[in-house]
Design an enzyme around this catalytic site. Structure first.
Site, PDB file in Angstrom:
ATOM      1  CD  GLU A  58      52.160   6.242  43.266  1.00 11.74           C
ATOM      2  OE1 GLU A  58      52.526   7.081  43.407  1.00 11.74           O
ATOM      3  OE2 GLU A  58      51.045   5.712  43.072  1.00 11.74           O
ATOM      4  CD1 TRP A 177      18.615  10.265  18.032  1.00 16.63           C
ATOM      5  CD2 TRP A 177      19.980  12.062  19.807  1.00 16.63           C
ATOM      6  NE1 TRP A 177      18.597   9.688  18.904  1.00 16.63           N
ATOM      7  CE2 TRP A 177      18.606  10.614  20.164  1.00 16.63           C
ATOM      8  CE3 TRP A 177      19.534  12.837  21.414  1.00 16.63           C
ATOM      9  CZ2 TRP A 177      17.822  10.224  21.899  1.00 16.63           C
ATOM     10  CZ3 TRP A 177      19.395  12.108  22.688  1.00 16.63           C
ATOM     11  CH2 TRP A 177      19.118  10.519  22.741  1.00 16.63           C
ATOM     12  NE  ARG A 191      23.702  10.998  30.242  1.00 17.00           N
ATOM     13  CZ  ARG A 191      22.788  10.262  29.559  1.00 17.00           C
ATOM     14  NH1 ARG A 191      22.367   8.875  30.021  1.00 17.00           N
ATOM     15  NH2 ARG A 191      21.700  11.823  29.798  1.00 17.00           N
ATOM     16  CG  ASP A 207      13.981  15.353  26.303  1.00 15.75           C
ATOM     17  OD1 ASP A 207      12.925  15.800  25.970  1.00 15.75           O
ATOM     18  OD2 ASP A 207      14.909  16.197  26.482  1.00 15.75           O
ATOM     19  N   GLY A 306      18.264  21.478  29.832  1.00 13.26           N
ATOM     20  CA  GLY A 306      18.098  22.554  29.127  1.00 13.26           C
ATOM     21  C   GLY A 306      18.639  24.233  28.856  1.00 13.26           C
ATOM     22  CG  LEU A 310      22.641  24.375  31.265  1.00 16.33           C
ATOM     23  CD1 LEU A 310      23.143  23.608  29.833  1.00 16.33           C
ATOM     24  CD2 LEU A 310      24.198  23.960  31.840  1.00 16.33           C
TER      25      LEU A 310
END
Length: 389
Positions: A58, A177, A191, A207, A306, A310
């Site tokens: 603003e 992939w 990211r 990886d 992986g 999770l």
């Protein structure tokens, strides 16, 4: 082509959102905010909050107007104007001083101490205020800020890339992939938004990821977290890139009190940060992680681990938001790796759901994202629980 007329409020608020997004990932701990000044249906000035400590949207847009505003001038802003002075002055005071008579607001301030206060101040000054224009999009833009400011804890978001039958890798652990290039570019964009990216030690050793955001010609490094409950990464024969690249001072190894102080000192002597947190057995305690992030001012974590990482976080109700990228392929192999495990889902009342869904397409791939909603009664498979780092 549709003949439906475009709502002027939505048109200008959409432009304000585009402006706000120019500061994608650059305003933490502040929100991204865009503003547009419109006079007689024409845009006369635009602005956005560029970075923490810089003028609010603003203030920036009002400073660009060299002549007094007319009674027909309208300010469009994606977030309720702030009513506290802070480092740059209260936006409500700047709006009143400019002589504006109408303000259109996207989303309200999520801070419970300030929610609605800016609108009240403006209305008390005789300024017309319209709220809720493109509200869902305005709220979605600042999902990390909204969670941080209202819950006083970091937003933890999980990301998976899966096949149509819910697989993330072949039986031989091949996964690059599953999704295409456009979907992977979108991952890089997210990211850039999150202050921290996290993987588990299994992903690190398999990886050897960089965990940086590489968008067009820009490479940016967030905090890079490795969840390694027993510091297996130290004992690996191959030294991970995260431990020795130019961003190694942005790498945090999160471990447990069971890992051994000798390994901890070894990592710290190499210039890496180590968080030694209390937790169940050798697993990272999600609550302890949240508390440490809060103390360090890390507002959000993007979990790219992986199924082990999770699933472990889900068992502790530690994932707040999910990004699910899905490719139009089938593995059709019962031994291919599934993305989640560890819960006992005995009825449809026990399933986890996503709410406030957002959907996007990237070539042939699809993204579904939303807030993770846990059932009141969530059973853990005791055969799996406790066996994860």
């Amino acid at each position: 082509m549709s003949n439906t007329p475009v709502n002027p409020n939505e048109k200008f608020m959409t432009r304000a959102l585009e402006l706000a997004s120019k500061a994608w990932g650059k305003t933490h701990p502040n929100p991204m905010v865009g503003a547009v000044l419109v006079e007689n249906g024409e845009v006369i000035a635009e602005g956005y909050h560029r970075a923490s400590g810089e003028p609010h949207a603003e203030i920036e847009v009002l400073q660009k107007v060299l002549h007094p505003v007319s009674k027909d001038t309208i300010l469009y802003v994606t977030l309720e104007p702030c009513s506290t002075a802070g480092r740059t002055g209260a936006c409500t005071e700047a709006i009143k001083s400019a002589g504006l008579k109408k303000v259109v607001v996207g989303a309200m301030d999520p801070n419970p101490d300030h929610n609605g206060r800016g609108v009240e101040i403006l209305r008390a000054a005789g300024i017309e205020v319209v709220t809720g224009v493109c509200e869902e999009d305005c709220r979605d833009l600042n999902m990390i800020f909204n969670h941080w400011i209202s819950q006083k804890t970091p937003l933890i978001a999980g990301k998976v890339a899966i096949s149509l039958d819910g697989k993330i890798a072949t039986r031989n652990n091949l996964s690059r992939w599953i999704t295409g290039g456009e979907a992977r570019k979108d991952v890089m964009r997210w990211r850039r938004l999150f202050p921290a990216i996290a993987v588990g030690v299994d992903t690190l050793l398999q990886d050897d990821p960089l965990l940086t955001s590489r968008c067009e010609d820009e490479e940016w490094c967030p905090w890079r977290m490795v969840m390694d409950g027993m510091l297996r990464s130290v004992r690996s024969s191959r030294r991970p890139k995260l431990f020795e690249d130019e961003y190694r001072d942005r790498t945090i190894i999160v471990t447990t009190e069971s890992a051994g102080m000798g390994y901890v000192r070894q990592l710290e002597n190499q210039g890496l940060r180590v968080w030694c947190l209390p937790g169940p057995q050798t697993r990272i305690g999600v609550q302890a992680l949240r508390e440490r992030c809060r103390a360090e001012g890390i507002e959000g974590i993007y979990l790219e681990g992986g199924p082990t990482l999770l699933s472990g976080f889900m068992e502790e109700r530690g994932v707040d938001y999910m990004f699910v990228y899905q490719a139009p392929v089938f593995f059709a192999d019962r031994k291919a790796r599934s993305v989640f495990r560890g819960l006992r889902t005995e009825s449809l009342e026990d399933i986890l759901r996503l709410r406030n869904l957002r959907r996007e397409s990237f070539d042939q791939d699809a993204l579904v994202r939303g807030y993770l909603e846990y059932p009141e009664r969530m059973q853990i498979d005791e055969a799996l629980f406790g066996n994860r780092e």
